[in-house]
Design a protein around this motif. Sequence first.
Motif, mmCIF file in Angstrom:
data_model
loop_
_atom_site.group_PDB
_atom_site.id
_atom_site.type_symbol
_atom_site.label_atom_id
_atom_site.label_comp_id
_atom_site.label_asym_id
_atom_site.label_seq_id
_atom_site.Cartn_x
_atom_site.Cartn_y
_atom_site.Cartn_z
ATOM 1 N N ALA A 147 0.829 -1.207 0.000
ATOM 2 C CA ALA A 147 0.000 0.000 0.000
ATOM 3 C C ALA A 147 0.863 1.255 0.000
ATOM 4 C CB ALA A 147 -0.942 -0.012 1.199
ATOM 5 N N LEU A 148 1.915 1.259 0.814
ATOM 6 C CA LEU A 148 2.823 2.411 0.826
ATOM 7 C C LEU A 148 3.511 2.571 -0.525
ATOM 8 C CD1 LEU A 148 4.402 1.937 4.363
ATOM 9 C CD2 LEU A 148 3.063 3.930 3.621
ATOM 10 N N GLY A 149 3.988 1.462 -1.094
ATOM 11 C CA GLY A 149 4.647 1.527 -2.390
ATOM 12 C C GLY A 149 3.729 2.063 -3.476
ATOM 13 N N TRP A 165 9.112 -4.946 -4.821
ATOM 14 C CA TRP A 165 9.424 -3.873 -5.781
ATOM 15 C C TRP A 165 9.385 -4.403 -7.209
ATOM 16 C CZ3 TRP A 165 7.666 -0.833 -2.820
ATOM 17 C CH2 TRP A 165 8.118 -0.582 -1.543
ATOM 18 N N HIS A 166 9.830 -5.619 -7.436
ATOM 19 C CA HIS A 166 9.693 -6.196 -8.777
ATOM 20 C C HIS A 166 8.221 -6.304 -9.156
ATOM 21 C CE1 HIS A 166 13.936 -8.193 -8.696
ATOM 22 N NE2 HIS A 166 13.986 -6.965 -9.181
ATOM 23 N N PHE A 178 9.418 -2.388 -10.677
ATOM 24 C CA PHE A 178 10.820 -1.984 -10.637
ATOM 25 C C PHE A 178 11.694 -3.031 -11.300
ATOM 26 C CE2 PHE A 178 9.148 0.801 -7.472
ATOM 27 C CZ PHE A 178 9.965 1.912 -7.509
ATOM 28 N N THR A 179 12.772 -2.575 -11.873
ATOM 29 C CA THR A 179 13.804 -3.431 -12.437
ATOM 30 C C THR A 179 15.064 -3.255 -11.609
ATOM 31 O OG1 THR A 179 12.911 -3.157 -14.661
ATOM 32 C CG2 THR A 179 15.207 -3.854 -14.503
ATOM 33 N N MET A 181 17.501 -0.160 -7.901
ATOM 34 C CA MET A 181 16.293 -0.485 -8.649
ATOM 35 C C MET A 181 15.713 0.772 -9.266
ATOM 36 S SD MET A 181 14.678 -3.217 -5.932
ATOM 37 C CE MET A 181 13.884 -4.316 -7.104
ATOM 38 N N PHE A 182 14.998 0.596 -10.397
ATOM 39 C CA PHE A 182 14.455 1.760 -11.117
ATOM 40 C C PHE A 182 13.143 1.403 -11.779
ATOM 41 C CE2 PHE A 182 14.096 4.414 -14.958
ATOM 42 C CZ PHE A 182 14.052 5.658 -14.350
#
Length: 158
Positions: free
Chosen positions: A93-95, A126-127, A131-132, A154-155
């Motif tokens: 949720a934060l992400g 994150w993936h 994100f990569t 990561m981006f």
Amino acid sequence: MATPRDWPAIWTFMREIAAAGETFSWDRDISEERARERWMGELPRRTVVAVDDDGAVVGSAVSGPNHEGPAAHIATASFMVDPGKSGRGAGRALGEHVLAQARADGFRGMQFNAVVDSNTRAVNLWHSLGFTTMTVIPEAFHHPAKGYVGLHIMFQAF
């Protein structure tokens, strides 16, 4: 947005996470004053909290520009979830919130500078949010039990 009233709850789990030294690259004995200074900044940084059904703070994130000047169009963020409340969706949720806010603020992407390789829950989260992993810097983090482990950079482009 987090308010000063949220700080005591944030500090409770933040102190525990920093002291454990397993997922965050802060001094393990960071003072409350220094932690608050780093986490509860002013705009363009934003600090938010995740709360449970009872209104208790279970996680927090801080986001803003990763760099200044000609690199200020890329955001960054840091996240902490109460270890006793993990696995219940607060990190996701934060992400999602931080990503949506960064897009709304006109950032062109988000970069995470230091996701600990052994923190597989975070890496996988994150993936799953797009994100990569651009690279893993070998042995860049000294884990108290696992020794030297990598840090992911990561981006995600918007």
